[in-house]
Scaffold this active site. Structure first.
Site, PDB file in Angstrom:
ATOM      1  N   GLY A 147       0.827  -1.202   0.000  1.00  0.00           N
ATOM      2  CA  GLY A 147       0.000   0.000   0.000  1.00  0.00           C
ATOM      3  C   GLY A 147       0.859   1.248   0.000  1.00  0.00           C
ATOM      4  N   GLY A 178      -4.152  -0.061   4.271  1.00  0.00           N
ATOM      5  CA  GLY A 178      -4.636   1.275   3.942  1.00  0.00           C
ATOM      6  C   GLY A 178      -5.868   1.277   3.061  1.00  0.00           C
ATOM      7  N   GLY A 199       0.060   5.022  -0.411  1.00  0.00           N
ATOM      8  CA  GLY A 199      -0.881   6.119  -0.568  1.00  0.00           C
ATOM      9  C   GLY A 199      -2.366   5.858  -0.435  1.00  0.00           C
ATOM     10  N   TYR A 228      -6.497  11.558  14.688  1.00  0.00           N
ATOM     11  CA  TYR A 228      -5.815  10.466  13.989  1.00  0.00           C
ATOM     12  C   TYR A 228      -4.819  11.116  13.028  1.00  0.00           C
ATOM     13  CZ  TYR A 228      -5.488   6.533  10.633  1.00  0.00           C
ATOM     14  OH  TYR A 228      -5.063   5.532   9.805  1.00  0.00           O
ATOM     15  N   ARG A 229      -3.534  11.034  13.384  1.00  0.00           N
ATOM     16  CA  ARG A 229      -2.529  11.737  12.586  1.00  0.00           C
ATOM     17  C   ARG A 229      -1.789  10.773  11.669  1.00  0.00           C
ATOM     18  NH1 ARG A 229       0.515  13.562  17.793  1.00  0.00           N
ATOM     19  NH2 ARG A 229      -0.155  11.428  18.171  1.00  0.00           N
ATOM     20  N   GLY A 261      -4.044   5.043   2.271  1.00  0.00           N
ATOM     21  CA  GLY A 261      -4.526   5.270   3.637  1.00  0.00           C
ATOM     22  C   GLY A 261      -5.331   6.556   3.770  1.00  0.00           C
ATOM     23  N   ARG A 313       6.958  14.369  17.742  1.00  0.00           N
ATOM     24  CA  ARG A 313       8.144  13.518  17.937  1.00  0.00           C
ATOM     25  C   ARG A 313       9.388  14.373  18.153  1.00  0.00           C
ATOM     26  NH1 ARG A 313       8.807   9.789  13.074  1.00  0.00           N
ATOM     27  NH2 ARG A 313      10.488   8.984  14.364  1.00  0.00           N
ATOM     28  N   CYS A 371      -3.308   9.759   4.210  1.00  0.00           N
ATOM     29  CA  CYS A 371      -2.121   9.843   3.340  1.00  0.00           C
ATOM     30  C   CYS A 371      -2.213  10.980   2.326  1.00  0.00           C
ATOM     31  CB  CYS A 371      -1.966   8.558   2.533  1.00  0.00           C
ATOM     32  SG  CYS A 371      -1.728   7.130   3.533  1.00  0.00           S
TER      33      CYS A 371
HETATM   34  P1  XMP Z   1      -6.316   3.674   6.893  1.00  0.00           P
HETATM   35  O1  XMP Z   1      -6.967   3.954   5.583  1.00  0.00           O
HETATM   36  O2  XMP Z   1      -6.701   2.349   7.467  1.00  0.00           O
HETATM   37  O3  XMP Z   1      -4.760   3.584   6.550  1.00  0.00           O
HETATM   38  O4  XMP Z   1      -6.493   4.790   7.865  1.00  0.00           O
HETATM   39  C1  XMP Z   1      -3.774   3.242   7.484  1.00  0.00           C
HETATM   40  C2  XMP Z   1      -2.436   3.187   6.798  1.00  0.00           C
HETATM   41  O5  XMP Z   1      -2.082   4.457   6.229  1.00  0.00           O
HETATM   42  C3  XMP Z   1      -0.659   4.529   6.095  1.00  0.00           C
HETATM   43  N1  XMP Z   1      -0.222   5.828   6.601  1.00  0.00           N
HETATM   44  C4  XMP Z   1       0.305   6.821   5.862  1.00  0.00           C
HETATM   45  N2  XMP Z   1       0.577   6.887   4.546  1.00  0.00           N
HETATM   46  N3  XMP Z   1       1.331   9.119   4.850  1.00  0.00           N
HETATM   47  C5  XMP Z   1       1.110   8.047   4.041  1.00  0.00           C
HETATM   48  O6  XMP Z   1       1.355   8.124   2.827  1.00  0.00           O
HETATM   49  C6  XMP Z   1       1.096   9.120   6.187  1.00  0.00           C
HETATM   50  O7  XMP Z   1       1.312  10.103   6.886  1.00  0.00           O
HETATM   51  C7  XMP Z   1       0.546   7.908   6.704  1.00  0.00           C
HETATM   52  N4  XMP Z   1       0.190   7.544   7.960  1.00  0.00           N
HETATM   53  C8  XMP Z   1      -0.283   6.273   7.847  1.00  0.00           C
HETATM   54  C9  XMP Z   1      -0.091   3.378   6.885  1.00  0.00           C
HETATM   55  O8  XMP Z   1       0.347   2.402   5.983  1.00  0.00           O
HETATM   56  C10 XMP Z   1      -1.272   2.909   7.713  1.00  0.00           C
HETATM   57  O9  XMP Z   1      -1.205   1.568   8.131  1.00  0.00           O
END
Ligand code: XMP
Length: 497
Positions: free
Chosen positions: A329, A368, A331, A414-415, A333, A426, A336
């Site tokens: 995955g 994601g 992008g 949810y960041r 999420g 961080r 994302c």
């Molecule tokens: P969902 O859709 O379930 O996705 O909320 C969770 C997944 O999103 C990814 N993730 C990110 N991908 N920038 C990204 O491109 C981000 O800041 C980011 N934060 C999370 C990650 O794989 C997660 O499991």
């Protein structure tokens, strides 16, 4: 090493065949709303026939780690710490403790999950009889335990200190607690058992003697284990729980790509992590390949999940380097911005299918973009063995973060892991040196209560999907056909106001 090496031309052929066999387009990449699952004459009498048996939803997280449901929680700061990992493992899945905290905190969170509900606690906490009650209570609080065994200088069991022993004393002043010795307060008349005892025999003793803790001692009267009534009850309360051979809940832990990665992996494995996730935004990289080889050389038994990639080339790179599961995955999420900011990232359904096509016996994790039960079923039908959920599990009691209110609505933040907001957090806590261009965003997710019912609904949705396509097991779901649909077709299936 994973499966046998396969070459580019072979890869393209395998992928085309796989996409064709599923009814997926070869030249256009699609995602969840673009397709639907084709229903088939079903032999399944009711949906509960599927969820009623632990065998039907069983799946592999890695080559050797088995789960009872195909759900894992995302290694995100606002999704998975020990509370989430415990809750999800009790339901049959697994949580990956996130990497955005120092290694010592990750280690203690893994330990917390491994101790949460044991069949037998292998290294019970012990204190000396001569220490003050204040010291003992502080120790119990620090280690989140309601009982400690008391051993003398020779390691011989001389008593047990439980909540029952201290229930009227713990509210005394610190001075009073300091003046009391553990040996004055502890229970000395002990019922013990041999380490070889079965759980059924232990239950009989706990019941007959009306006790809650049963220390196991060796021939020198030294404690080698502890069985508690609470753990025994939990075992029957959570029949689907994902457990290791010793009856402990399964848990995963995450590492990024720090210079001391071997040390971090060693510590997390030592703490009992059942799977290590090597997580990086760009896993299709030579640096990741080398790192996998290094980890597998040093820790050949570690079950190593690696991600994220979104195509067959990346999948094979990780598998050939030794990965035990591949996370897919880039992008998709919900937090994302990678695709928007970089233009990179394959639509998720095609990504899952193409990666699964070349993964042979190595499990694919769909990470994601899964918000609803339909996406969940489609991801598994496309070839994933497990889905990783972020926002679907965020906003629950077990997800980290404060509950907030706005205009009468409860929510949690949810960041995105690469969001500016998390990076600043961080930086302030010293776990990051420099800010990178953000590829994620913060969102609000509505408060959902406990995560247990959220998972139950997803499992019901999945069972329902499986019953439509005549799939009793996840392996049969993977055989199901898909068809492409138009946007109007997708919208037709949405509730109308
Ligand atoms: P969902 O859709 O379930 O996705 O909320 C969770 C997944 O999103 C990814 N993730 C990110 N991908 N920038 C990204 O491109 C981000 O800041 C980011 N934060 C999370 C990650 O794989 C997660 O499991």
């Amino acid at each position: 090493m994973g499966g046998a090496m396969i070459h580019n031309t072979q890869i393209r052929k395998i992928v085309r065949q796989y996409l064709r066999s599923k009814g997926l387009p070869l030249h256009i990449a699609v995602t969840f709303p673009d397709i639907f699952l084709v229903d088939r004459t079903s032999r399944i009498k009711s949906r509960s026939e599927i969820s009623g048996s632990v065998e039907n939803l069983r799946t592999q997280l890695t080559k050797k780690t088995r789960l009872n449901i195909p759900i894992i929680s995302s290694n995100m700061a606002d999704v998975t710490e020990s509370a989430m990992a415990i809750a999800i493992a009790r339901k049959g899945g697994l949580g990956f403790i996130h990497q955005f905290m120092p290694i010592k905190d990750r280690v203690s969170q893994v330990r917390e999950v491994k101790r949460a509900d044991n069949e037998i606690i292998e290294n019970p906490w012990c204190v000396k009889p001569g220490i003050s009650l204040k010291e003992a209570l502080d120790f119990m609080k620090l280690n989140k335990t309601s009982a400690v065994l008391v051993v003398n200088d020779d390691g011989v069991l001389v008593g047990i200190l439980t909540n029952r022993d201290v229930q009227f004393k713990r509210y005394q002043t610190d001075e009073a607690l300091k003046s009391l010795r553990v040996e004055d307060v502890m229970t000395k008349a002990l019922v013990t058992a041999n380490p070889g005892i079965t759980i059924q025999e232990a239950i009989k003793i706990l019941d007959a003697k009306k006790i809650e803790k049963l220390p196991l001692i060796d021939e020198k009267n030294q404690p080698v284990g502890l069985i508690t009534a609470k753990d025994v009850v939990k075992r029957s309360q959570f029949p689907m729980a994902a457990r290791d051979r010793k009856g402990r809940l399964l848990v995963g832990a995450t590492v990024g790509l720090p210079d001391n990665i071997l040390e971090e992996v060693g510590q997390l494995c030592g703490a009992g992590a059942d799977a290590i996730l090597l997580d990086t935004a760009r896993a299709n990289a030579l640096r990741v390949q080398e790192t996998i080889q290094k980890i597998k050389k040093e820790f050949p038994k570690a079950q190593l999940v690696v991600g994220n990639v979104d195509n067959p080339e990346g999948t094979r790179l990780l598998i050939d380097a030794g990965a035990d599961a591949v996370k897919v995955g880039i992008g998709p999420g919900s937090a994302c911005k990678t695709r928007e900011e970089t233009g990179v990232g394959m639509p998720q359904l095609t990504a899952i299918a193409e990666c699964a096509a070349v993964a042979e016996d190595i499990p694919i994790i769909a990470d994601g973009g899964i918000a609803k039960g339909g996406d969940f079923a489609k991801a598994l039908a496309a070839g994933a063995s497990v889905v990783m959920l972020g926002s679907a599990l965020a906003g629950t009691d077990e997800s980290p973060g404060e509950l907030q209110m706005d205009k009468g609505q409860k929510f949690k933040v949810y960041r995105g892991s690469a969001s500016l907001e998390l990076q600043l957090d961080r930086l302030a806590k010293g776990s990051l040196d420099d800010i990178r261009a953000p590829e994620g965003e913060p969102r609000r997710v509505p408060y959902k209560g406990s995560v247990g019912p959220v998972i139950e609904v997803l499992i019901k949705n999945l069972s329902s999907a499986m019953s439509y396509v005549n799939a009793l097991t996840l392996a049969e779901l993977r055989e199901c056909q898909m068809r492409w649909q138009t946007r109007a077709g997708h919208e037709e299936g949405m509730p109308k106001s």
